[in-house]
Scaffold this motif. Structure first.
Motif, PDB file in Angstrom:
ATOM      1  N   VAL A 198     -21.085 -72.960 132.262  1.00 25.27           N
ATOM      2  CA  VAL A 198     -22.028 -72.590 131.445  1.00 25.27           C
ATOM      3  C   VAL A 198     -22.103 -73.891 130.440  1.00 25.27           C
ATOM      4  CG1 VAL A 198     -22.993 -71.469 129.374  1.00 25.27           C
ATOM      5  CG2 VAL A 198     -22.072 -70.041 131.575  1.00 25.27           C
ATOM      6  N   LEU A 199     -20.890 -74.362 130.163  1.00 27.52           N
ATOM      7  CA  LEU A 199     -20.866 -75.806 129.409  1.00 27.52           C
ATOM      8  C   LEU A 199     -21.679 -76.936 130.402  1.00 27.52           C
ATOM      9  CD1 LEU A 199     -17.176 -75.466 127.905  1.00 27.52           C
ATOM     10  CD2 LEU A 199     -19.363 -75.601 126.598  1.00 27.52           C
ATOM     11  N   ILE A 200     -21.373 -76.968 131.622  1.00 27.16           N
ATOM     12  CA  ILE A 200     -21.937 -78.021 132.293  1.00 27.16           C
ATOM     13  C   ILE A 200     -23.455 -77.878 132.287  1.00 27.16           C
ATOM     14  CG2 ILE A 200     -22.385 -78.684 135.009  1.00 27.16           C
ATOM     15  CD1 ILE A 200     -19.299 -78.183 135.296  1.00 27.16           C
ATOM     16  N   HIS A 201     -24.021 -76.388 132.496  1.00 28.61           N
ATOM     17  CA  HIS A 201     -25.223 -76.145 132.621  1.00 28.61           C
ATOM     18  C   HIS A 201     -25.986 -76.853 131.298  1.00 28.61           C
ATOM     19  CE1 HIS A 201     -28.965 -74.113 133.760  1.00 28.61           C
ATOM     20  NE2 HIS A 201     -29.117 -73.819 132.569  1.00 28.61           N
ATOM     21  N   ASN A 202     -25.155 -76.426 130.399  1.00 30.77           N
ATOM     22  CA  ASN A 202     -25.874 -76.689 128.852  1.00 30.77           C
ATOM     23  C   ASN A 202     -25.617 -78.041 128.203  1.00 30.77           C
ATOM     24  OD1 ASN A 202     -27.538 -74.424 128.305  1.00 30.77           O
ATOM     25  ND2 ASN A 202     -25.601 -73.413 128.463  1.00 30.77           N
ATOM     26  N   ARG A 203     -24.987 -79.080 129.208  1.00 32.05           N
ATOM     27  CA  ARG A 203     -24.816 -80.505 128.822  1.00 32.05           C
ATOM     28  C   ARG A 203     -23.906 -80.372 127.533  1.00 32.05           C
ATOM     29  NH1 ARG A 203     -27.957 -85.191 130.413  1.00 32.05           N
ATOM     30  NH2 ARG A 203     -28.542 -84.737 132.521  1.00 32.05           N
ATOM     31  N   ASN A 204     -22.880 -79.586 127.583  1.00 34.78           N
ATOM     32  CA  ASN A 204     -21.889 -79.389 126.662  1.00 34.78           C
ATOM     33  C   ASN A 204     -22.217 -78.876 125.376  1.00 34.78           C
ATOM     34  OD1 ASN A 204     -19.161 -79.843 126.797  1.00 34.78           O
ATOM     35  ND2 ASN A 204     -19.186 -82.014 125.842  1.00 34.78           N
ATOM     36  N   ASN A 205     -23.478 -78.281 125.125  1.00 33.03           N
ATOM     37  CA  ASN A 205     -24.204 -77.787 124.081  1.00 33.03           C
ATOM     38  C   ASN A 205     -23.426 -76.521 123.572  1.00 33.03           C
ATOM     39  OD1 ASN A 205     -25.845 -76.317 121.957  1.00 33.03           O
ATOM     40  ND2 ASN A 205     -27.236 -78.055 122.262  1.00 33.03           N
ATOM     41  N   ILE A 206     -22.517 -76.383 122.756  1.00 34.87           N
ATOM     42  CA  ILE A 206     -21.592 -75.311 122.218  1.00 34.87           C
ATOM     43  C   ILE A 206     -22.682 -74.078 121.822  1.00 34.87           C
ATOM     44  CG2 ILE A 206     -19.962 -74.172 120.708  1.00 34.87           C
ATOM     45  CD1 ILE A 206     -18.671 -76.206 122.724  1.00 34.87           C
ATOM     46  N   THR A 207     -23.599 -74.500 121.122  1.00 35.16           N
ATOM     47  CA  THR A 207     -24.641 -73.475 120.670  1.00 35.16           C
ATOM     48  C   THR A 207     -25.527 -72.677 121.918  1.00 35.16           C
ATOM     49  OG1 THR A 207     -25.124 -74.433 118.297  1.00 35.16           O
ATOM     50  CG2 THR A 207     -26.671 -72.890 119.156  1.00 35.16           C
ATOM     51  N   LYS A 208     -26.119 -73.618 122.570  1.00 39.29           N
ATOM     52  CA  LYS A 208     -26.701 -73.021 123.834  1.00 39.29           C
ATOM     53  C   LYS A 208     -25.876 -72.492 124.701  1.00 39.29           C
ATOM     54  CE  LYS A 208     -30.579 -76.431 124.062  1.00 39.29           C
ATOM     55  NZ  LYS A 208     -31.125 -77.453 124.866  1.00 39.29           N
ATOM     56  N   SER A 209     -24.542 -72.977 124.879  1.00 41.82           N
ATOM     57  CA  SER A 209     -23.662 -72.097 125.692  1.00 41.82           C
ATOM     58  C   SER A 209     -23.392 -70.761 125.267  1.00 41.82           C
ATOM     59  CB  SER A 209     -22.363 -72.992 125.916  1.00 41.82           C
ATOM     60  OG  SER A 209     -22.656 -74.311 126.628  1.00 41.82           O
ATOM     61  N   SER A 210     -23.084 -70.565 123.886  1.00 38.70           N
ATOM     62  CA  SER A 210     -22.651 -69.257 123.129  1.00 38.70           C
ATOM     63  C   SER A 210     -23.759 -68.645 123.260  1.00 38.70           C
ATOM     64  CB  SER A 210     -22.003 -69.387 121.839  1.00 38.70           C
ATOM     65  OG  SER A 210     -23.100 -70.085 121.054  1.00 38.70           O
ATOM     66  N   GLU A 211     -24.853 -68.837 123.244  1.00 39.10           N
ATOM     67  CA  GLU A 211     -26.197 -67.989 123.123  1.00 39.10           C
ATOM     68  C   GLU A 211     -26.207 -67.449 124.641  1.00 39.10           C
ATOM     69  OE1 GLU A 211     -29.302 -70.405 121.693  1.00 39.10           O
ATOM     70  OE2 GLU A 211     -28.747 -70.055 119.581  1.00 39.10           O
ATOM     71  N   MET A 212     -26.212 -68.441 125.620  1.00 41.36           N
ATOM     72  CA  MET A 212     -26.278 -67.967 127.124  1.00 41.36           C
ATOM     73  C   MET A 212     -25.244 -66.754 127.366  1.00 41.36           C
ATOM     74  SD  MET A 212     -26.205 -70.218 130.410  1.00 41.36           S
ATOM     75  CE  MET A 212     -27.881 -70.708 130.438  1.00 41.36           C
ATOM     76  N   LEU A 213     -24.004 -67.179 127.001  1.00 40.42           N
ATOM     77  CA  LEU A 213     -22.802 -66.138 127.030  1.00 40.42           C
ATOM     78  C   LEU A 213     -23.106 -64.806 126.261  1.00 40.42           C
ATOM     79  CD1 LEU A 213     -20.170 -68.870 127.190  1.00 40.42           C
ATOM     80  CD2 LEU A 213     -20.796 -67.424 129.173  1.00 40.42           C
ATOM     81  N   GLY A 214     -23.826 -64.745 125.350  1.00 41.35           N
ATOM     82  CA  GLY A 214     -23.807 -63.796 124.564  1.00 41.35           C
ATOM     83  C   GLY A 214     -22.664 -63.562 123.591  1.00 41.35           C
ATOM     84  N   ILE A 215     -22.064 -64.664 123.176  1.00 39.31           N
ATOM     85  CA  ILE A 215     -20.556 -64.438 122.308  1.00 39.31           C
ATOM     86  C   ILE A 215     -20.922 -65.753 121.114  1.00 39.31           C
ATOM     87  CG2 ILE A 215     -19.054 -64.062 123.918  1.00 39.31           C
ATOM     88  CD1 ILE A 215     -18.175 -66.905 124.221  1.00 39.31           C
ATOM     89  N   SER A 216     -20.416 -65.521 120.235  1.00 43.95           N
ATOM     90  CA  SER A 216     -20.342 -66.475 119.112  1.00 43.95           C
ATOM     91  C   SER A 216     -19.949 -67.813 119.119  1.00 43.95           C
ATOM     92  CB  SER A 216     -19.944 -65.806 117.713  1.00 43.95           C
ATOM     93  OG  SER A 216     -18.006 -66.249 118.223  1.00 43.95           O
ATOM     94  N   ARG A 217     -20.385 -68.862 118.484  1.00 38.30           N
ATOM     95  CA  ARG A 217     -19.692 -70.246 118.879  1.00 38.30           C
ATOM     96  C   ARG A 217     -18.433 -70.265 118.309  1.00 38.30           C
ATOM     97  NH1 ARG A 217     -23.431 -74.149 115.253  1.00 38.30           N
ATOM     98  NH2 ARG A 217     -21.669 -73.860 114.390  1.00 38.30           N
ATOM     99  N   GLY A 218     -17.866 -69.476 117.521  1.00 33.72           N
ATOM    100  CA  GLY A 218     -16.346 -69.402 117.273  1.00 33.72           C
ATOM    101  C   GLY A 218     -15.433 -69.024 118.147  1.00 33.72           C
ATOM    102  N   LEU A 219     -16.090 -67.775 118.817  1.00 34.62           N
ATOM    103  CA  LEU A 219     -15.377 -67.200 120.005  1.00 34.62           C
ATOM    104  C   LEU A 219     -15.345 -68.230 121.375  1.00 34.62           C
ATOM    105  CD1 LEU A 219     -13.516 -65.241 121.332  1.00 34.62           C
ATOM    106  CD2 LEU A 219     -15.845 -63.975 121.920  1.00 34.62           C
ATOM    107  N   LEU A 220     -16.422 -68.893 121.396  1.00 30.96           N
ATOM    108  CA  LEU A 220     -16.448 -70.189 122.615  1.00 30.96           C
ATOM    109  C   LEU A 220     -15.840 -71.265 122.158  1.00 30.96           C
ATOM    110  CD1 LEU A 220     -17.481 -71.034 125.266  1.00 30.96           C
ATOM    111  CD2 LEU A 220     -19.527 -71.864 124.084  1.00 30.96           C
ATOM    112  N   SER A 221     -15.678 -71.600 121.038  1.00 31.75           N
ATOM    113  CA  SER A 221     -14.572 -72.639 120.583  1.00 31.75           C
ATOM    114  C   SER A 221     -13.310 -72.336 120.914  1.00 31.75           C
ATOM    115  CB  SER A 221     -14.778 -73.236 119.251  1.00 31.75           C
ATOM    116  OG  SER A 221     -16.029 -73.644 119.086  1.00 31.75           O
ATOM    117  N   LYS A 222     -12.857 -71.057 120.498  1.00 27.70           N
ATOM    118  CA  LYS A 222     -11.609 -70.467 120.549  1.00 27.70           C
ATOM    119  C   LYS A 222     -11.120 -70.373 122.052  1.00 27.70           C
ATOM    120  CE  LYS A 222      -8.955 -66.264 119.732  1.00 27.70           C
ATOM    121  NZ  LYS A 222      -9.092 -64.864 119.670  1.00 27.70           N
ATOM    122  N   LYS A 223     -12.036 -70.054 122.839  1.00 30.65           N
ATOM    123  CA  LYS A 223     -11.740 -70.028 124.365  1.00 30.65           C
ATOM    124  C   LYS A 223     -11.538 -71.283 124.862  1.00 30.65           C
ATOM    125  CE  LYS A 223     -11.920 -65.555 124.911  1.00 30.65           C
ATOM    126  NZ  LYS A 223     -10.793 -64.569 125.497  1.00 30.65           N
TER     127      LYS A 223
END
Length: 146
Positions: A48-73
Motif C-alpha cells: 500500500v505504501l508503494i502504491h501510494n508513493r509513501n503517502n501516509i495519509t492516503k495509505s492509512s485511508e486506503m487501509l481503513g486505519i488511522s495515520r497514527g496506527l500506520l506509523s506505529k506499524k
C-alpha cells in the motif's frame, strides 16, 4: 466484504510450499499464526505504501486505519519507508552503497521523488550536498518535464 479467491489460493500454496520445505521438522514451528499474520501485515503495508508513493495519509485511508496506527506499524515492523517507495524491480537496479553512488541512480531516484533533493538524500542516507554533486557531475536538469 468480498472474498478474493486467488489471494486465498496463493496463501494456501505458499503454506504448502513452506510445510514442504520443513522436511519433517514441523514440531520446530512455534507461533506460526502470529508469524504469518505479521508477514502478511508487513506485505500489505509495504504494498500500500508503494502504491501510494509513501503517502501516509492516503495509505492509512486506503487501509481503513488511522495515520497514527500506520506509523506505529511502520515502526513496529521496522519498514524502511523511504526504500519501500520503490517497486522491487527499480530497487534491484539501484546501488544504495553510500561510498559509490552512481549518478544515474541519483537521477532515477530524483525522478521518482519528483526532484525532491531532501527525499533523495534520505533515500541514499547521505547529505544533500552529495546529491547536488552527483547532479552537477551528471548534468541532470531538475527542470526537465516541468
Amino acid at each position: 466484504m468480498n472474498s478474493i479467491p486467488y489471494l486465498k489460493q496463493n496463501i494456501k500454496q505458499s503454506l504448502k510450499n513452506f510445510f514442504g520445505s520443513m522436511n519433517g521438522k514441523e514440531e520446530q514451528i512455534d507461533g506460526l499464526y502470529h508469524m504469518l499474520i505479521a508477514e502478511f501485515e508487513i506485505g500489505i503495508l509495504e504494498a500500500v505504501l508503494i502504491h501510494n508513493r509513501n503517502n501516509i495519509t492516503k495509505s492509512s485511508e486506503m487501509l481503513g486505519i488511522s495515520r497514527g496506527l500506520l506509523s506505529k506499524k511502520i515502526k513496529e515492523y521496522k519498514i524502511d519507508v523511504l526504500r519501500s517507495t520503490f517497486e522491487p524491480s527499480v530497487l534491484d537496479t539501484i546501488n544504495f552503497n553510500t561510498n559509490r553512488i552512481n549518478p544515474s541512480d541519483v537521477e532515477t531516484v530524483l525522478l521518482f521523488n519528483k526532484n525532491n533533493i531532501s527525499k533523495t538524500a534520505d533515500t541514499f542516507g547521505v547529505e544533500r550536498a552529495t546529491i547536488y554533486r552527483k547532479i552537477d557531475k551528471k548534468g541532470i536538469d531538475l527542470f526537465k518535464g516541468l
